[in-house]
Design a protein around this motif. Structure first.
Motif, PDB file in Angstrom:
ATOM      1  N   HIS A 115       0.837  -1.199   0.000  1.00 25.02           N
ATOM      2  CA  HIS A 115       0.000   0.000   0.000  1.00 25.02           C
ATOM      3  C   HIS A 115       0.872   1.250   0.000  1.00 25.02           C
ATOM      4  CE1 HIS A 115      -3.158   2.838   1.345  1.00 25.02           C
ATOM      5  NE2 HIS A 115      -2.272   3.265   2.227  1.00 25.02           N
ATOM      6  N   ALA A 116       0.470   2.239  -0.783  1.00 31.75           N
ATOM      7  CA  ALA A 116       1.110   3.555  -0.758  1.00 31.75           C
ATOM      8  C   ALA A 116       0.009   4.605  -0.843  1.00 31.75           C
ATOM      9  CB  ALA A 116       2.094   3.714  -1.911  1.00 31.75           C
ATOM     10  N   SER A 117       0.181   5.686  -0.117  1.00 33.72           N
ATOM     11  CA  SER A 117      -0.841   6.732  -0.136  1.00 33.72           C
ATOM     12  C   SER A 117      -0.214   8.083   0.135  1.00 33.72           C
ATOM     13  CB  SER A 117      -1.940   6.449   0.890  1.00 33.72           C
ATOM     14  OG  SER A 117      -1.404   6.443   2.199  1.00 33.72           O
ATOM     15  N   VAL A 118      -0.952   9.128  -0.206  1.00 35.65           N
ATOM     16  CA  VAL A 118      -0.530  10.488   0.091  1.00 35.65           C
ATOM     17  C   VAL A 118      -1.646  11.188   0.847  1.00 35.65           C
ATOM     18  CG1 VAL A 118       0.000  12.763  -0.879  1.00 35.65           C
ATOM     19  CG2 VAL A 118       1.070  10.725  -1.845  1.00 35.65           C
ATOM     20  N   PHE A 119      -1.271  11.828   1.931  1.00 36.24           N
ATOM     21  CA  PHE A 119      -2.167  12.687   2.704  1.00 36.24           C
ATOM     22  C   PHE A 119      -1.719  14.129   2.496  1.00 36.24           C
ATOM     23  CE2 PHE A 119      -2.542   8.639   4.720  1.00 36.24           C
ATOM     24  CZ  PHE A 119      -3.761   8.599   5.402  1.00 36.24           C
ATOM     25  N   MET A 120      -2.662  15.056   2.371  1.00 37.71           N
ATOM     26  CA  MET A 120      -2.344  16.471   2.297  1.00 37.71           C
ATOM     27  C   MET A 120      -2.855  17.172   3.548  1.00 37.71           C
ATOM     28  SD  MET A 120      -0.662  16.672  -0.493  1.00 37.71           S
ATOM     29  CE  MET A 120      -0.484  18.456  -0.556  1.00 37.71           C
ATOM     30  N   VAL A 121      -2.038  18.066   4.093  1.00 33.72           N
ATOM     31  CA  VAL A 121      -2.426  18.831   5.279  1.00 33.72           C
ATOM     32  C   VAL A 121      -3.365  19.960   4.861  1.00 33.72           C
ATOM     33  CG1 VAL A 121      -1.589  20.259   7.180  1.00 33.72           C
ATOM     34  CG2 VAL A 121      -0.269  18.263   6.441  1.00 33.72           C
ATOM     35  N   ASP A 122      -4.496  20.102   5.560  1.00 41.18           N
ATOM     36  CA  ASP A 122      -5.457  21.137   5.191  1.00 41.18           C
ATOM     37  C   ASP A 122      -4.934  22.527   5.543  1.00 41.18           C
ATOM     38  OD1 ASP A 122      -5.779  21.381   7.926  1.00 41.18           O
ATOM     39  OD2 ASP A 122      -7.856  20.705   7.960  1.00 41.18           O
ATOM     40  N   ASP A 123      -5.628  23.570   5.073  1.00 43.85           N
ATOM     41  CA  ASP A 123      -5.154  24.949   5.239  1.00 43.85           C
ATOM     42  C   ASP A 123      -5.006  25.337   6.706  1.00 43.85           C
ATOM     43  OD1 ASP A 123      -5.059  25.269   2.520  1.00 43.85           O
ATOM     44  OD2 ASP A 123      -7.049  26.162   2.360  1.00 43.85           O
ATOM     45  N   ALA A 124      -5.883  24.805   7.561  1.00 43.34           N
ATOM     46  CA  ALA A 124      -5.809  25.127   8.988  1.00 43.34           C
ATOM     47  C   ALA A 124      -4.735  24.313   9.702  1.00 43.34           C
ATOM     48  CB  ALA A 124      -7.168  24.878   9.650  1.00 43.34           C
ATOM     49  N   GLU A 125      -4.135  23.347   8.989  1.00 49.29           N
ATOM     50  CA  GLU A 125      -3.111  22.454   9.538  1.00 49.29           C
ATOM     51  C   GLU A 125      -3.632  21.646  10.725  1.00 49.29           C
ATOM     52  OE1 GLU A 125       0.438  24.719  10.270  1.00 49.29           O
ATOM     53  OE2 GLU A 125       0.794  25.069   8.134  1.00 49.29           O
ATOM     54  N   ASP A 126      -4.920  21.315  10.664  1.00 50.25           N
ATOM     55  CA  ASP A 126      -5.539  20.486  11.704  1.00 50.25           C
ATOM     56  C   ASP A 126      -5.625  19.022  11.300  1.00 50.25           C
ATOM     57  OD1 ASP A 126      -5.984  22.610  13.451  1.00 50.25           O
ATOM     58  OD2 ASP A 126      -7.906  23.107  12.531  1.00 50.25           O
ATOM     59  N   TRP A 127      -5.806  18.780   9.995  1.00 47.63           N
ATOM     60  CA  TRP A 127      -6.053  17.425   9.509  1.00 47.63           C
ATOM     61  C   TRP A 127      -5.096  17.060   8.380  1.00 47.63           C
ATOM     62  CZ3 TRP A 127      -9.477  14.440  12.086  1.00 47.63           C
ATOM     63  CH2 TRP A 127     -10.464  15.078  12.866  1.00 47.63           C
TER      64      TRP A 127
ATOM     65  N   VAL B 176       3.923  12.451  11.746  1.00 40.62           N
ATOM     66  CA  VAL B 176       4.868  12.989  10.768  1.00 40.62           C
ATOM     67  C   VAL B 176       4.403  14.356  10.258  1.00 40.62           C
ATOM     68  CG1 VAL B 176       5.851  12.635   8.458  1.00 40.62           C
ATOM     69  CG2 VAL B 176       5.721  10.726  10.072  1.00 40.62           C
ATOM     70  N   ALA B 177       3.094  14.505  10.034  1.00 34.91           N
ATOM     71  CA  ALA B 177       2.566  15.800   9.578  1.00 34.91           C
ATOM     72  C   ALA B 177       2.867  16.898  10.583  1.00 34.91           C
ATOM     73  CB  ALA B 177       1.066  15.695   9.346  1.00 34.91           C
ATOM     74  N   ASP B 178       2.918  16.541  11.855  1.00 30.09           N
ATOM     75  CA  ASP B 178       3.173  17.521  12.909  1.00 30.09           C
ATOM     76  C   ASP B 178       4.666  17.763  13.116  1.00 30.09           C
ATOM     77  OD1 ASP B 178       2.347  19.206  15.178  1.00 30.09           O
ATOM     78  OD2 ASP B 178       3.244  17.643  16.409  1.00 30.09           O
ATOM     79  N   SER B 179       5.451  16.703  13.110  1.00 22.63           N
ATOM     80  CA  SER B 179       6.879  16.814  13.432  1.00 22.63           C
ATOM     81  C   SER B 179       7.746  17.180  12.235  1.00 22.63           C
ATOM     82  CB  SER B 179       7.390  15.489  14.015  1.00 22.63           C
ATOM     83  OG  SER B 179       7.383  14.480  13.012  1.00 22.63           O
ATOM     84  N   GLY B 180       7.295  16.799  11.039  1.00 27.39           N
ATOM     85  CA  GLY B 180       8.104  17.023   9.848  1.00 27.39           C
ATOM     86  C   GLY B 180       9.258  16.060   9.714  1.00 27.39           C
TER      87      GLY B 180
ATOM     88  N   PRO C   8       7.542  13.019   5.373  1.00 29.56           N
ATOM     89  CA  PRO C   8       6.935  14.327   5.117  1.00 29.56           C
ATOM     90  C   PRO C   8       7.116  14.791   3.677  1.00 29.56           C
ATOM     91  CG  PRO C   8       9.034  14.585   6.239  1.00 29.56           C
ATOM     92  CD  PRO C   8       8.766  13.116   6.188  1.00 29.56           C
ATOM     93  N   LEU C   9       6.105  15.462   3.161  1.00 31.61           N
ATOM     94  CA  LEU C   9       6.211  16.182   1.893  1.00 31.61           C
ATOM     95  C   LEU C   9       6.446  17.640   2.263  1.00 31.61           C
ATOM     96  CD1 LEU C   9       3.163  14.667  -0.052  1.00 31.61           C
ATOM     97  CD2 LEU C   9       5.516  13.848  -0.001  1.00 31.61           C
ATOM     98  N   ARG C  10       7.643  18.143   1.978  1.00 37.59           N
ATOM     99  CA  ARG C  10       8.021  19.480   2.430  1.00 37.59           C
ATOM    100  C   ARG C  10       8.240  20.419   1.260  1.00 37.59           C
ATOM    101  NH1 ARG C  10      11.795  16.518   6.535  1.00 37.59           N
ATOM    102  NH2 ARG C  10      13.017  16.200   4.654  1.00 37.59           N
ATOM    103  N   VAL C  11       7.757  21.649   1.411  1.00 36.37           N
ATOM    104  CA  VAL C  11       7.990  22.717   0.434  1.00 36.37           C
ATOM    105  C   VAL C  11       8.413  23.952   1.207  1.00 36.37           C
ATOM    106  CG1 VAL C  11       6.962  24.251  -1.267  1.00 36.37           C
ATOM    107  CG2 VAL C  11       6.380  21.828  -1.285  1.00 36.37           C
ATOM    108  N   GLY C  12       9.637  24.400   0.988  1.00 36.10           N
ATOM    109  CA  GLY C  12      10.116  25.592   1.658  1.00 36.10           C
ATOM    110  C   GLY C  12      10.105  25.489   3.176  1.00 36.10           C
TER     111      GLY C  12
ATOM    112  N   VAL D  73       5.582  21.534   5.964  1.00 42.30           N
ATOM    113  CA  VAL D  73       5.046  20.212   5.646  1.00 42.30           C
ATOM    114  C   VAL D  73       3.664  20.382   5.007  1.00 42.30           C
ATOM    115  CG1 VAL D  73       4.317  17.983   6.561  1.00 42.30           C
ATOM    116  CG2 VAL D  73       6.304  19.144   7.551  1.00 42.30           C
ATOM    117  N   ILE D  74       3.550  19.983   3.750  1.00 37.22           N
ATOM    118  CA  ILE D  74       2.270  20.115   3.050  1.00 37.22           C
ATOM    119  C   ILE D  74       1.514  18.788   3.000  1.00 37.22           C
ATOM    120  CG2 ILE D  74       3.105  22.029   1.647  1.00 37.22           C
ATOM    121  CD1 ILE D  74       3.280  20.010  -0.722  1.00 37.22           C
ATOM    122  N   GLY D  75       2.210  17.705   3.321  1.00 39.44           N
ATOM    123  CA  GLY D  75       1.555  16.408   3.268  1.00 39.44           C
ATOM    124  C   GLY D  75       2.469  15.300   3.745  1.00 39.44           C
ATOM    125  N   VAL D  76       2.016  14.059   3.557  1.00 37.76           N
ATOM    126  CA  VAL D  76       2.766  12.885   4.015  1.00 37.76           C
ATOM    127  C   VAL D  76       2.643  11.769   2.984  1.00 37.76           C
ATOM    128  CG1 VAL D  76       2.969  11.115   5.810  1.00 37.76           C
ATOM    129  CG2 VAL D  76       2.385  13.458   6.450  1.00 37.76           C
TER     130      VAL D  76
END
Length: 212
Positions: A52-64, A96-100, A130-134, A137-140
């Motif tokens: 299994h492989a998947s991608v999660f994106m962090v929402d604008d509020a960085e809550d989910w 990971v979304a929280d810690s980077g 983590p998916l990092r931009v600048g 963390v924008i996703g996982v």
């Protein structure tokens, strides 16, 4: 036994190289973010022989951390339900979304933050990256295996490279879409002003003809 281990390692490295090359082509050719993500999870899953492989994106509020692409049937069911994990509170992905920082669970039954999903009941080990931009963390990227201790530190390094490629691809696709939207708005304004000018010119011509 030793030869079998060497052969398995060689095959794994070849799979990583192929996945990296194909992902590089995809990120340069696909300009729709969702199409890119759908392609990326398939390349990672198939290229590395993962369950299994998947991608999660962090929402604008960085809550989910919201599931947006998945390669497995179980992942597709979760996707259809709008599956998401609380950043910093739920699962390895949320951590990971929280810690980077990347995280490996060599035995998910022993990992205190593992999120046990009935749709992925065969999972025995997991890596989230983590998916990092600048620096943000924008996703996982989350990958899972049916085998315990399926991932090594070397695997994590290479998987992070793939995650970085995906992040760059997402950013480029988003920038392209924003540029395209801005261009469409400019063209719409141009058409509007041209129509306005034509309207004024028509009124002036009508007035001129009426005088004579």
């Amino acid at each position: 036994q030793e030869l079998e281990i060497i052969h398995a390692q060689t095959a794994r490295r070849a799979g990583y190289l192929q996945a990296t090359a194909e992902l590089a082509r995809a990120t340069s050719a696909l300009l729709d973010p969702q199409e890119l993500l759908d392609r990326a999870v398939v390349l990672v899953s198939q290229g590395l022989g993962l369950y299994h492989a998947s991608v999660f994106m962090v929402d604008d509020a960085e809550d989910w951390a919201v599931l947006v692409a998945a390669s497995s049937e179980g992942g597709q069911r979760m996707l259809a339900r709008g599956h998401r994990l609380r950043v910093g509170r739920q699962g390895i992905v949320g951590w990971v979304a929280d810690s980077g920082e990347p995280r490996i669970a060599l035995d998910v039954g022993e990992d205190a933050v593992f999120f046990d999903s009935p749709d992925l009941s065969e999972t025995r080990s997991e890596v989230a990256l983590p998916l990092r931009v600048g620096g943000r963390v924008i996703g996982v990227l989350d990958v899972q295996s049916k085998r315990e201790a399926a991932f090594s530190d070397e695997d994590t390094v290479v998987l992070q490279t793939l995650a970085d490629q995906i992040a760059i691809g997402i950013q480029n696709a988003r920038l392209f879409q924003e540029t395209q939207r801005a261009l469409d708005e400019v063209q719409a304004l141009q058409r509007y002003y041209v129509a306005q000018e034509w309207g004024r010119a028509s009124v002036q011509r009508s007035g001129f003809q009426a005088e004579y």
